[in-house]
Design a protein around this motif. Structure first.
Motif, PDB file in Angstrom:
ATOM      1  N   LEU A   6     -21.878 -10.743 -32.624  1.00 44.56           N
ATOM      2  CA  LEU A   6     -22.645 -11.232 -31.471  1.00 44.56           C
ATOM      3  C   LEU A   6     -21.959 -10.821 -30.176  1.00 44.56           C
ATOM      4  O   LEU A   6     -20.738 -10.879 -30.068  1.00 44.56           O
ATOM      5  N   PRO A   8     -21.709 -12.264 -26.642  1.00 45.81           N
ATOM      6  CA  PRO A   8     -22.108 -13.474 -25.893  1.00 45.81           C
ATOM      7  C   PRO A   8     -22.786 -13.135 -24.567  1.00 45.81           C
ATOM      8  O   PRO A   8     -23.565 -13.932 -24.041  1.00 45.81           O
ATOM      9  N   ILE A  11     -26.453 -13.615 -24.365  1.00 41.46           N
ATOM     10  CA  ILE A  11     -27.009 -14.973 -24.368  1.00 41.46           C
ATOM     11  C   ILE A  11     -26.492 -15.710 -23.133  1.00 41.46           C
ATOM     12  O   ILE A  11     -25.352 -16.153 -23.112  1.00 41.46           O
ATOM     13  N   ILE A  15     -27.755 -22.523 -25.809  1.00 43.80           N
ATOM     14  CA  ILE A  15     -28.479 -22.673 -27.077  1.00 43.80           C
ATOM     15  C   ILE A  15     -28.476 -24.168 -27.401  1.00 43.80           C
ATOM     16  O   ILE A  15     -27.416 -24.801 -27.413  1.00 43.80           O
ATOM     17  N   LEU A  40     -20.043 -21.919 -32.336  1.00 45.08           N
ATOM     18  CA  LEU A  40     -20.751 -21.107 -31.338  1.00 45.08           C
ATOM     19  C   LEU A  40     -19.997 -21.108 -30.019  1.00 45.08           C
ATOM     20  O   LEU A  40     -19.864 -20.078 -29.362  1.00 45.08           O
ATOM     21  N   SER A  41     -19.464 -22.278 -29.629  1.00 46.63           N
ATOM     22  CA  SER A  41     -18.683 -22.351 -28.379  1.00 46.63           C
ATOM     23  C   SER A  41     -17.477 -21.429 -28.465  1.00 46.63           C
ATOM     24  O   SER A  41     -17.180 -20.687 -27.526  1.00 46.63           O
ATOM     25  N   VAL A  45     -20.576 -18.743 -26.816  1.00 46.36           N
ATOM     26  CA  VAL A  45     -21.975 -19.091 -26.551  1.00 46.36           C
ATOM     27  C   VAL A  45     -22.026 -20.505 -25.962  1.00 46.36           C
ATOM     28  O   VAL A  45     -21.396 -21.417 -26.497  1.00 46.36           O
ATOM     29  N   LYS A  46     -22.781 -20.668 -24.868  1.00 48.27           N
ATOM     30  CA  LYS A  46     -22.938 -22.005 -24.286  1.00 48.27           C
ATOM     31  C   LYS A  46     -23.864 -22.816 -25.185  1.00 48.27           C
ATOM     32  O   LYS A  46     -24.945 -22.339 -25.575  1.00 48.27           O
ATOM     33  N   THR A  47     -23.450 -24.015 -25.524  1.00 45.28           N
ATOM     34  CA  THR A  47     -24.299 -24.831 -26.402  1.00 45.28           C
ATOM     35  C   THR A  47     -24.559 -26.196 -25.788  1.00 45.28           C
ATOM     36  O   THR A  47     -23.832 -26.660 -24.902  1.00 45.28           O
ATOM     37  N   THR A 310     -24.259 -15.889 -36.633  1.00 40.45           N
ATOM     38  CA  THR A 310     -24.856 -14.820 -35.818  1.00 40.45           C
ATOM     39  C   THR A 310     -26.187 -14.390 -36.434  1.00 40.45           C
ATOM     40  O   THR A 310     -27.197 -14.248 -35.732  1.00 40.45           O
TER      41      THR A 310
END
Ligand SMILES: Nc1ncnc2c1ncn2[C@@H]1O[C@H](COP(=O)(O)OP(=O)(O)O)[C@@H](O)[C@H]1O
Ligand SMILES: [Mg+2]
Length: 324
Positions: A6, A8, A11, A15, A40-41, A45-47, A310
């Protein structure tokens, strides 16, 4: 199966990791939800973690901030198509199978009917008539199926409410004890529990993961065994013959396709003492903890947890108008 890592940077918006809910599987959902959000963090990735049991305004406000929804939840109200329908109506891309597969998959009787029409081997079974007495139903079932039979809820997961009934009397008692929603009775297959994961790429090509055997003293993958409270050894790949393995793989892929699943699914089987594999049920939203069954199978196939997530996250990009 090759899964590209992935980036990041692709994105930007958060999410929404949807978890929790109100089903009897909510503890397991939280385990998946927290693990997925944390991973994910760490991947950059912002969650945003959303509890499906939260009040409507909180949930809708959270969803309005998100670009996609990652479903890390199981059980009724979430795995049965209701959540998927809500997200489609709100035009929010979400991970996993759509409304159709989720709704059919949650109902073990309907799912068995659909997959058996596609050549998948399922144990004989029957729906328990809620208007008949437990005595009448136990007599009818014992005439239709050989005892012992397995009694289970039609739309529950996590081995909740499962009972083996060896006699007509114990069957009648099981129907009274388990009485919580719709019930089914099924021929009991002595053997061992084997689960098979399926990953499907964005072109619809299906890849079957190595089968996982959950070995328990009585062969039943029970509620306690799933929670680590009873003896259970895992073997991945499952210790079955090459013929049985091929049969499991064929049936899992056929069931995934027959049920219109997307992106990923996990299929539970019992492999009888004669080596024949019987399909029991599908999990359209299988548990996603790091030590969970799907993650174990992926790892045995050389797919680390982060790449599994992913793959699942990319599944949200599917065009639901052309792929129900
Ligand atoms: N008909 C059956 N014969 C033998 N074992 C069964 C049968 N049905 C269920 N089991 C055992 O119970 C476990 C849970 O049943 P399953 O149908 O997968 O429901 P759940 O949705 O609760 O996981 C299976 O993994 C298997 O070990
Ligand atoms: Mg199961």
């Amino acid at each position: 199966m090759r899964i590209a890592p992935l980036d990041p940077a692709d994105i930007r918006d958060p999410i929404a990791v949807i978890t929790g809910g109100w089903s009897r599987e909510k503890d397991r959902s939280w385990l998946s939800g927290n693990t997925v959000a944390e991973a994910l963090s760490e991947m950059g990735v912002k969650t945003l973690v959303l509890d499906l049991a939260d009040n409507r305004d909180t949930l809708l406000e959270g969803l309005a901030e998100a670009s996609k929804a990652f479903l890390a939840i199981a059980g009724r109200g979430a795995e049965d198509g209701r959540l998927q329908g809500l997200l489609e109506t709100l035009d929010i891309p979400y991970t996993g199978s759509g409304v159709l597969a989720s709704a059919i998959g949650m109902n073990k009787i309907t799912a068995k009917t659909v997959v058996s029409a596609a050549g998948v081997r399922v144990p004989r079974g029957t729906r328990i008539d809620p208007t008949a007495t437990a005595e009448d139903e136990s007599l009818r079932v014992s005439r239709m199926l050989e005892l012992p039979v397995m009694v289970k809820p039609v739309s529950e997961g996590g081995s909740i409410g499962l009972q083996v009934a060896p006699t007509v009397d114990s069957l009648a008692q099981a129907l009274i004890d388990v009485a919580d929603g719709e019930l089914m009775a099924e021929a009991f297959i002595p053997g061992r529990a084997v689960s098979v994961g399926v990953l499907e790429d964005q072109l619809g090509v299906v890849h079957v993961l190595p089968a996982l055997e959950a070995r328990t003293p009585n062969g039943i993958y029970s509620y306690a065994a799933k929670r680590g409270d009873a003896e259970c050894d895992y073997h991945c790949p499952a210790r079955v013959s090459p013929d049985t393995l091929a049969d499991l793989q064929r049936q899992a892929a056929a069931a995934h396709c027959a049920l219109y699943c997307h992106s990923y699914s996990r299929h539970d089987f019992v492999v009888g003492d004669d080596g024949r594999a019987w399909w029991l049920e599908i999990n359209t939203l299988p548990g996603l903890s790091r030590a969970g069954n799907l993650a174990r199978m992926a790892l045995a196939d050389g797919i680390p947890y982060e790449l599994l997530l992913t793959h699942i996250l990319r599944g949200a990009d599917i065009d639901r108008r052309t792929r129900p």
